[in-house]
Every structure is written in C-alpha cells, then in structure tokens.
Design a protein around this motif. Structure first.
Motif, PDB file in Angstrom:
ATOM      1  N   VAL A 196      43.506 -37.250 145.354  1.00 41.37           N
ATOM      2  CA  VAL A 196      43.740 -37.164 146.629  1.00 41.37           C
ATOM      3  C   VAL A 196      43.574 -35.449 146.663  1.00 41.37           C
ATOM      4  N   GLN A 197      44.008 -34.652 145.250  1.00 41.41           N
ATOM      5  CA  GLN A 197      43.688 -33.469 145.030  1.00 41.41           C
ATOM      6  C   GLN A 197      42.024 -33.296 144.687  1.00 41.41           C
ATOM      7  N   GLN A 198      41.399 -34.243 144.597  1.00 40.44           N
ATOM      8  CA  GLN A 198      39.676 -33.662 144.529  1.00 40.44           C
ATOM      9  C   GLN A 198      39.227 -33.810 145.420  1.00 40.44           C
ATOM     10  N   LEU A 199      39.906 -35.113 146.622  1.00 35.34           N
ATOM     11  CA  LEU A 199      39.074 -35.107 147.428  1.00 35.34           C
ATOM     12  C   LEU A 199      39.447 -33.838 148.247  1.00 35.34           C
ATOM     13  N   LEU A 200      40.762 -33.529 148.252  1.00 33.25           N
ATOM     14  CA  LEU A 200      40.886 -32.220 149.806  1.00 33.25           C
ATOM     15  C   LEU A 200      40.920 -31.102 148.610  1.00 33.25           C
ATOM     16  N   GLY A 201      40.243 -31.049 147.964  1.00 38.81           N
ATOM     17  CA  GLY A 201      40.171 -29.685 147.306  1.00 38.81           C
ATOM     18  C   GLY A 201      41.507 -28.344 146.658  1.00 38.81           C
ATOM     19  N   THR A 202      42.004 -29.101 146.408  1.00 40.45           N
ATOM     20  CA  THR A 202      43.348 -28.090 146.185  1.00 40.45           C
ATOM     21  C   THR A 202      44.087 -29.103 144.999  1.00 40.45           C
ATOM     22  N   GLN A 203      45.464 -28.280 144.602  1.00 44.13           N
ATOM     23  CA  GLN A 203      46.247 -28.707 143.935  1.00 44.13           C
ATOM     24  C   GLN A 203      47.578 -28.846 144.774  1.00 44.13           C
ATOM     25  N   ASP A 204      47.430 -27.813 145.513  1.00 39.14           N
ATOM     26  CA  ASP A 204      48.800 -27.404 146.038  1.00 39.14           C
ATOM     27  C   ASP A 204      49.471 -27.978 147.117  1.00 39.14           C
ATOM     28  N   ILE A 205      50.590 -29.038 146.883  1.00 37.22           N
ATOM     29  CA  ILE A 205      51.312 -29.551 147.614  1.00 37.22           C
ATOM     30  C   ILE A 205      51.125 -29.059 148.936  1.00 37.22           C
ATOM     31  N   HIS A 206      51.246 -27.854 149.341  1.00 35.80           N
ATOM     32  CA  HIS A 206      51.408 -27.315 150.600  1.00 35.80           C
ATOM     33  C   HIS A 206      49.794 -27.391 151.134  1.00 35.80           C
ATOM     34  N   SER A 207      49.274 -27.706 150.641  1.00 33.47           N
ATOM     35  CA  SER A 207      47.847 -26.800 151.025  1.00 33.47           C
ATOM     36  C   SER A 207      47.348 -28.493 151.127  1.00 33.47           C
ATOM     37  N   ILE A 208      47.641 -29.392 150.389  1.00 34.16           N
ATOM     38  CA  ILE A 208      47.739 -31.118 150.833  1.00 34.16           C
ATOM     39  C   ILE A 208      47.885 -30.663 152.365  1.00 34.16           C
ATOM     40  N   ILE A 209      49.207 -30.232 152.583  1.00 32.71           N
ATOM     41  CA  ILE A 209      50.035 -30.752 153.478  1.00 32.71           C
ATOM     42  C   ILE A 209      49.095 -30.310 154.641  1.00 32.71           C
ATOM     43  N   ASN A 210      48.968 -28.891 155.172  1.00 29.84           N
ATOM     44  CA  ASN A 210      48.199 -28.505 156.126  1.00 29.84           C
ATOM     45  C   ASN A 210      47.051 -29.429 156.254  1.00 29.84           C
ATOM     46  N   LYS A 211      46.515 -29.825 154.526  1.00 32.19           N
ATOM     47  CA  LYS A 211      44.796 -29.905 155.261  1.00 32.19           C
ATOM     48  C   LYS A 211      44.686 -31.417 156.218  1.00 32.19           C
ATOM     49  N   LEU A 212      45.812 -32.077 155.593  1.00 35.36           N
ATOM     50  CA  LEU A 212      46.708 -33.693 156.246  1.00 35.36           C
ATOM     51  C   LEU A 212      46.640 -33.221 157.689  1.00 35.36           C
ATOM     52  N   GLU A 213      47.273 -32.001 157.967  1.00 31.70           N
ATOM     53  CA  GLU A 213      47.671 -31.802 159.526  1.00 31.70           C
ATOM     54  C   GLU A 213      46.215 -31.718 160.626  1.00 31.70           C
ATOM     55  N   GLU A 214      45.205 -30.888 158.881  1.00 32.18           N
ATOM     56  CA  GLU A 214      44.481 -30.887 160.146  1.00 32.18           C
ATOM     57  C   GLU A 214      43.485 -31.789 160.369  1.00 32.18           C
ATOM     58  N   HIS A 215      43.367 -32.336 159.545  1.00 34.40           N
ATOM     59  CA  HIS A 215      42.281 -33.583 159.911  1.00 34.40           C
ATOM     60  C   HIS A 215      43.084 -34.937 160.802  1.00 34.40           C
ATOM     61  N   GLU A 216      44.497 -34.415 160.930  1.00 36.60           N
ATOM     62  CA  GLU A 216      44.955 -35.452 162.515  1.00 36.60           C
ATOM     63  C   GLU A 216      44.700 -34.988 163.469  1.00 36.60           C
ATOM     64  N   HIS A 217      44.570 -33.667 163.598  1.00 38.95           N
ATOM     65  CA  HIS A 217      44.223 -32.842 164.973  1.00 38.95           C
ATOM     66  C   HIS A 217      42.681 -32.787 164.866  1.00 38.95           C
TER      67      HIS A 217
END
Length: 249
Positions: A196-217
């Motif tokens: 998941v970190q490699q796919l989203l390009g970040t290791q920060d958990i908050h960044s992962i959450i933000n990207k998932l929210e962006e993906h959801e929108h």
C-alpha cells in the motif's frame, strides 16, 4: 487279633478315605489255639501298617498346610495376627477349615466393597462429565458424548492439516501451531502495508489516509465517465477507449 480286626473294619468302613484304603491281595494264615481247637483264619492284615503309616504322614502334613494357610491369611488379613491354633500340639481339620472360611469371607467382603466403590466411581465420573459439558440430565450424557467425540475428530483433523501446511512436526503442540500462524499473519500484514505504501508513494499514515480520501472522492465520477464512454463508443473493454477515440478523428 480282635484289635486288628477292629482296625481293619474301620479301614473298610464307608468313612475311610477310599484313595488311601487298599484291599488285601492275599490271605495270611494265623494259627492260634482256643478251647483246644486250632483256628485257621484268613486275616489279610498286611495292608494295615502302610495304610496307618500313610494316615500318620497325612496328619503330620496338616501342620505344613496350617502354616501355608496362615501365610495366606496374613496376606489377605494382616490385622488377624492372633492364631488360637498356633500353639496347639495337635491340629484338627476343623481348625484349618476355620481359616479357609475366614479367608473366603474376607474375599467376598472385598468383592462387595469393590463393586460398591466401582458404582461410586462411575457415578462420580458421570457427574463430572455433566459439569464439564453442561449436561443437565442423564439422558443428555450420550448425545453430548457423541458431540464431543465428533468435535474432537474435527479438531484432530484440522490440527493435522495445519501441521502439514505449516511444515511442522506432527508432535508439535497446539501452542506452537498458534504461534506459527500468528507469525505468518504478521508477515502477510507487513507485506500488505508495504504494498500500500509503495502504491500510494508515501509511508506516512496520515498521507495514506488523505490519499485514500482523495481516491474516494475522485473514483466515483471517474468510474461514471468511463462507463459513459464505453456506452457511447459501443465497446466493452477499457483498453479499447483510446483506440476508439483516435478512430473518430
């Protein structure tokens, strides 16, 4: 001669032991004078000495038999240390019979006690089973036993399969199986996190959450657009969209 005849009559009586008494094989002449006449009689008393000697040996053997019975009695009834016949000079068959009867009575009492204890033990086992497996009545004991047996078989098969899948020794206890499964789950979870970190390009958990929210929108409108293009271009594969658009030029 009269005494010998009396002894012989005792040996020939029905009370005499048949295996010990032996009939005379031949007459013995005994000449005696009485009232001026010579009497000739077939006495046949030659069997008396060996028979009486045999009886004497048997009577002496009663002491050895008494000692053996006393040993057996002390083994079965060690609290019976006193023996009123022990100091007697002469032993009777009745004395030996008394010891035998006491031994038989003790054996019968032990058998009765063992049967009573067996019933108590069995009752305790059934009660313990009812408590362990929540069985309220005796009628439910057998069905619950069958259920426990079935569940045990299923558990045994499952553990055997886990041993084979995890390449563990068949003697490995369940705790080792659980630990191995836990380690395997940790490895899988770690790999998923890394992917998941490699796919989203970040290791920060908050960044992962933000990207998932962006993906959801972003994803629902994008999916709707793709569906409209597929319908408009009359194609079914997403990969064919670019080729179909180029053909429209």
């Amino acid at each position: 001669l009269k005494v010998l005849s009396h002894v012989d009559s005792i040996l020939r009586s029905p009370r005499a032991p048949p295996l010990i008494y032996q009939r005379s094989k031949g007459p013995v002449q005994d000449n005696s004078k009485g009232n001026g006449h010579v009497l000739s009689r077939e006495c046949g008393f030659e069997h008396l000495p060996p028979t009486i000697e045999m009886w004497a040996d048997q009577l002496m053997a009663l002491k050895d038999l008494h000692k053996s019975l006393r040993k057996l009695s002390l083994e079965l009834m060690p609290w019976h240390t006193a023996d009123p016949q022990e100091n007697r000079e002469f032993l009777r068959v009745e004395d030996l019979q008394f010891i035998v009867d006491a031994i038989l009575e003790e054996i019968e009492n032990k058998e009765k006690n063992s049967q009573t204890q067996s019933l108590e033990v069995l009752s305790g086992i059934v009660s313990h089973f009812q408590k362990l497996f929540d069985v309220n009545s005796l009628n439910g004991v057998y069905p619950r036993m069958n259920e426990v047996y079935t569940r045990l078989g299923e558990m045994t098969n499952a553990m055997r399969n886990l041993h084979e899948l995890l390449e563990l020794d068949s003697s490995a206890p369940p705790t080792v199986v659980v630990d191995t499964v836990g380690k395997l789950c940790d490895i899988i979870n770690q790999n998923v996190t890394e992917q998941v970190q490699q796919l989203l390009g970040t290791q920060d958990i908050h960044s992962i959450i933000n990207k998932l929210e962006e993906h959801e929108h972003f994803f629902p409108p994008f999916q709707a657009l793709i569906q409209d293009l597929l319908c408009l271009l009359e194609i079914s594969n997403v990969d064919d969209i670019l080729l179909a658009v180029r053909n429209l030029k």
